[in-house]
Write an enzyme that holds these catalytic residues in place. Sequence first.
Site, PDB file in Angstrom:
ATOM      1  N   LYS A 103       0.841  -1.203   0.000  1.00  0.00           N
ATOM      2  CA  LYS A 103       0.000   0.000   0.000  1.00  0.00           C
ATOM      3  C   LYS A 103       0.876   1.254   0.000  1.00  0.00           C
ATOM      4  O   LYS A 103       0.662   2.175  -0.783  1.00  0.00           O
ATOM      5  CB  LYS A 103      -0.896  -0.032   1.235  1.00  0.00           C
ATOM      6  CG  LYS A 103      -1.780   1.176   1.411  1.00  0.00           C
ATOM      7  CD  LYS A 103      -2.650   0.971   2.633  1.00  0.00           C
ATOM      8  CE  LYS A 103      -3.329   2.255   3.055  1.00  0.00           C
ATOM      9  NZ  LYS A 103      -4.129   2.073   4.268  1.00  0.00           N
TER      10      LYS A 103
ATOM     11  N   GLU B 134      10.894  -4.725   3.505  1.00  0.00           N
ATOM     12  CA  GLU B 134      10.918  -6.143   3.147  1.00  0.00           C
ATOM     13  C   GLU B 134      10.419  -6.337   1.716  1.00  0.00           C
ATOM     14  O   GLU B 134      11.006  -7.082   0.921  1.00  0.00           O
ATOM     15  CB  GLU B 134      10.023  -6.957   4.103  1.00  0.00           C
ATOM     16  CG  GLU B 134      10.536  -7.055   5.532  1.00  0.00           C
ATOM     17  CD  GLU B 134      10.087  -5.903   6.412  1.00  0.00           C
ATOM     18  OE1 GLU B 134       9.666  -4.845   5.882  1.00  0.00           O
ATOM     19  OE2 GLU B 134      10.169  -6.046   7.641  1.00  0.00           O
TER      20      GLU B 134
ATOM     21  N   GLY C  10      -4.241  -1.946   5.956  1.00  0.00           N
ATOM     22  CA  GLY C  10      -3.561  -3.134   5.457  1.00  0.00           C
ATOM     23  C   GLY C  10      -4.186  -4.423   5.964  1.00  0.00           C
ATOM     24  O   GLY C  10      -4.477  -5.341   5.187  1.00  0.00           O
ATOM     25  N   ARG C  11      -4.427  -4.506   7.274  1.00  0.00           N
ATOM     26  CA  ARG C  11      -4.913  -5.771   7.850  1.00  0.00           C
ATOM     27  C   ARG C  11      -6.381  -6.030   7.522  1.00  0.00           C
ATOM     28  O   ARG C  11      -6.896  -7.103   7.822  1.00  0.00           O
ATOM     29  CB  ARG C  11      -4.672  -5.778   9.358  1.00  0.00           C
ATOM     30  CG  ARG C  11      -5.267  -4.600  10.112  1.00  0.00           C
ATOM     31  CD  ARG C  11      -4.713  -4.537  11.522  1.00  0.00           C
ATOM     32  NE  ARG C  11      -5.105  -3.344  12.251  1.00  0.00           N
ATOM     33  CZ  ARG C  11      -4.472  -2.174  12.186  1.00  0.00           C
ATOM     34  NH1 ARG C  11      -3.436  -2.026  11.372  1.00  0.00           N
ATOM     35  NH2 ARG C  11      -4.869  -1.141  12.913  1.00  0.00           N
TER      36      ARG C  11
ATOM     37  N   GLU D  95      -3.105  -5.945  16.242  1.00  0.00           N
ATOM     38  CA  GLU D  95      -2.672  -4.643  15.729  1.00  0.00           C
ATOM     39  C   GLU D  95      -3.804  -3.623  15.851  1.00  0.00           C
ATOM     40  O   GLU D  95      -3.568  -2.431  16.006  1.00  0.00           O
ATOM     41  CB  GLU D  95      -2.213  -4.768  14.261  1.00  0.00           C
ATOM     42  CG  GLU D  95      -1.250  -3.669  13.860  1.00  0.00           C
ATOM     43  CD  GLU D  95      -0.538  -3.952  12.547  1.00  0.00           C
ATOM     44  OE1 GLU D  95       0.701  -3.950  12.531  1.00  0.00           O
ATOM     45  OE2 GLU D  95      -1.211  -4.156  11.532  1.00  0.00           O
TER      46      GLU D  95
ATOM     47  N   HIS E 142      -2.729 -32.563  20.489  1.00  0.00           N
ATOM     48  CA  HIS E 142      -1.546 -33.374  20.795  1.00  0.00           C
ATOM     49  C   HIS E 142      -0.380 -32.480  21.177  1.00  0.00           C
ATOM     50  O   HIS E 142       0.773 -32.938  21.170  1.00  0.00           O
ATOM     51  CB  HIS E 142      -1.191 -34.242  19.585  1.00  0.00           C
ATOM     52  CG  HIS E 142      -2.272 -35.227  19.263  1.00  0.00           C
ATOM     53  ND1 HIS E 142      -2.269 -36.524  19.718  1.00  0.00           N
ATOM     54  CD2 HIS E 142      -3.435 -35.084  18.574  1.00  0.00           C
ATOM     55  CE1 HIS E 142      -3.365 -37.138  19.306  1.00  0.00           C
ATOM     56  NE2 HIS E 142      -4.088 -36.286  18.610  1.00  0.00           N
TER      57      HIS E 142
HETATM   58  C1  G6Q Z   1      -1.581  -3.475   8.578  1.00  0.00           C
HETATM   59  C2  G6Q Z   1      -0.325  -2.851   8.785  1.00  0.00           C
HETATM   60  C3  G6Q Z   1       0.880  -3.562   8.208  1.00  0.00           C
HETATM   61  C4  G6Q Z   1       1.052  -3.360   6.705  1.00  0.00           C
HETATM   62  C5  G6Q Z   1       2.443  -3.844   6.311  1.00  0.00           C
HETATM   63  C6  G6Q Z   1       2.697  -3.736   4.843  1.00  0.00           C
HETATM   64  O1  G6Q Z   1      -2.628  -2.990   8.886  1.00  0.00           O
HETATM   65  O2  G6Q Z   1      -0.382  -1.543   8.404  1.00  0.00           O
HETATM   66  O3  G6Q Z   1       0.877  -4.938   8.480  1.00  0.00           O
HETATM   67  O4  G6Q Z   1       0.055  -4.022   5.997  1.00  0.00           O
HETATM   68  O5  G6Q Z   1       3.392  -3.116   7.021  1.00  0.00           O
HETATM   69  O6  G6Q Z   1       2.550  -2.426   4.428  1.00  0.00           O
HETATM   70  P1  G6Q Z   1       2.533  -2.047   2.909  1.00  0.00           P
HETATM   71  O7  G6Q Z   1       1.340  -2.669   2.284  1.00  0.00           O
HETATM   72  O8  G6Q Z   1       2.505  -0.557   2.883  1.00  0.00           O
HETATM   73  O9  G6Q Z   1       3.800  -2.594   2.308  1.00  0.00           O
END
Ligand code: G6Q
Length: 536
Positions: free
Chosen positions: A210, A216, A267-268, A354, A385
Amino acid sequence: MTTWKDFADLKAVRRLEELARNPYNLARPDSLPPERIAACKASACGFDLLYATQRIDDEVLAALQDLAVEAGLIEQFKTMKSGAVMNRIIGQASEERQVLHTASRDVFSDAPLAPAATAQAKEQLSRLKQFLADVDSGAICNEQGEPFIAMLQVGIGGSDLGPRALYLALEKYRLPGRKAAFIANVDPDDAAAVLASLDLSRTLINVVSKSGTTLETRTNEELVRAALVHAGLNPTRHLVAVTGAGSPMDDPAKYLAAFHMYDYIGGRYSATSMVGGVTLGFALGYDAFIEVLRGAHEMDNTAEQQDIRTNLPLLMAMLGIWNRNFLGYNTVAVLPYSQALLRFPAHLQQCDMESNGKQVSRLGTPVTWKTGPIVWGEPGTNGQHAFYQLIHQGTETVPTEFIGFRRPQHGSDITVSGTTSQQKLVANMLAQSLALALGREHENPNKRFTGNRPSSVLITDQLTPYTMGALLALYENRIALQGFCWNINSFDQEGVQLGKVLADRLLGVLAGTKVLGPDAPESSLLKAAGMVSGQQ
Ligand code: G6Q
């Protein structure tokens, strides 16, 4: 004018505190008569929630309903769906955004609650439909004219967990010859292993971010670009992007196709936007993704009802609040009796922790009440288990949410000793719920089960794209409703920032672009960890 009220100031909280002095005892004789089990059942979108094994009675349910009404939870939910700026904290700088993940699936009616956002969702969906049709027809193909057979999603956090959990849940519905793979972590070993499992020449790479800046993801994008070049392939024939409009990644020249998400989708909460749509659409087909949206949309509609007995997300939210704030339990285990839901608890862990792991209320002051619990889980029966020992006999009470299906996804099953494997799965799940509730007396204290440990069972016929969408939205909505009740902002994530800042400092030291004094904790820690050259 906002009517947000702090949890501690709600009248119903006082009443619930009184009731919590003598809560329902699941371990007393006859605690689960047939009429209680039949009455404690709520249904929506094909799901039944069985909650006789929660420590509640009619008085508690009525008080939880009062709490929901007094806190205006349903009004807040509808306000959120209609596009109000719910991602904010009064008097403090914060994200100040609308919260409109629901708009990404409010695409079935002619009168959506947030028309502008739903129009954007529809536009992205029609772009996706065209893109997938071009992949199907061969109009989009590799340099040899061969069809693409795999999609590799590169993204992390919200740009990975939900889509990955949904893909694994629905792999049974894959289009013939199609598959998806994922790289999230900035771990070269993971990337190497995943890349080795793919024929890169026939793989589309879907880079999802986003912000378009995540360390990463940008690192892994470079890694995959290098792998494509190394294999003699042209990256622009293979790379697709999903990113925020206007982000640094929003550069159509670098990608075969580009899709947008918008700042009003966190994002989540983004699995039902293009963040999930592109990979799920590629692997399962456009129609299956639409079914996911339909399930989610219908659960969103359910979440608008005032009645706790019919509104499943509200009921689960309020049972969670009873356990957390009034009975004092610190954690929740989500235990799906379905291997396909392997990564669903991990997705919920992010979505819940989060969102609701917060210490400041929306009025900008520290909270004086407990907010989100620790959420975790694994599929049963594997967990039986492993860690169920603690759930049954440990000193921590772990409220448990079981999820099960009456029928398997695949047609095949086997009858052994008179029962099918699916029957064994469901019987085990129900047995755990009973064992936790009823316990067992024994003269040997080590073999005694105290019981009186709450759980609920969520069950539906089958794990399908529709039920997966509904299940996803059930949890998303339960989390948002709990956040409203605790009067916290469930839609920001300031708590992940400090670690990122410090990681940047450490990387600066390793890259030689930052010089810190030898006594700085960063320097000492790098030295102790053997990460600074010559310091093994
Ligand atoms: C979710 C967070 C976080 C985010 C990641 C990836 O609500 O904001 O998990 O989705 O850090 O972010 P980008 O989509 O910006 O790479």
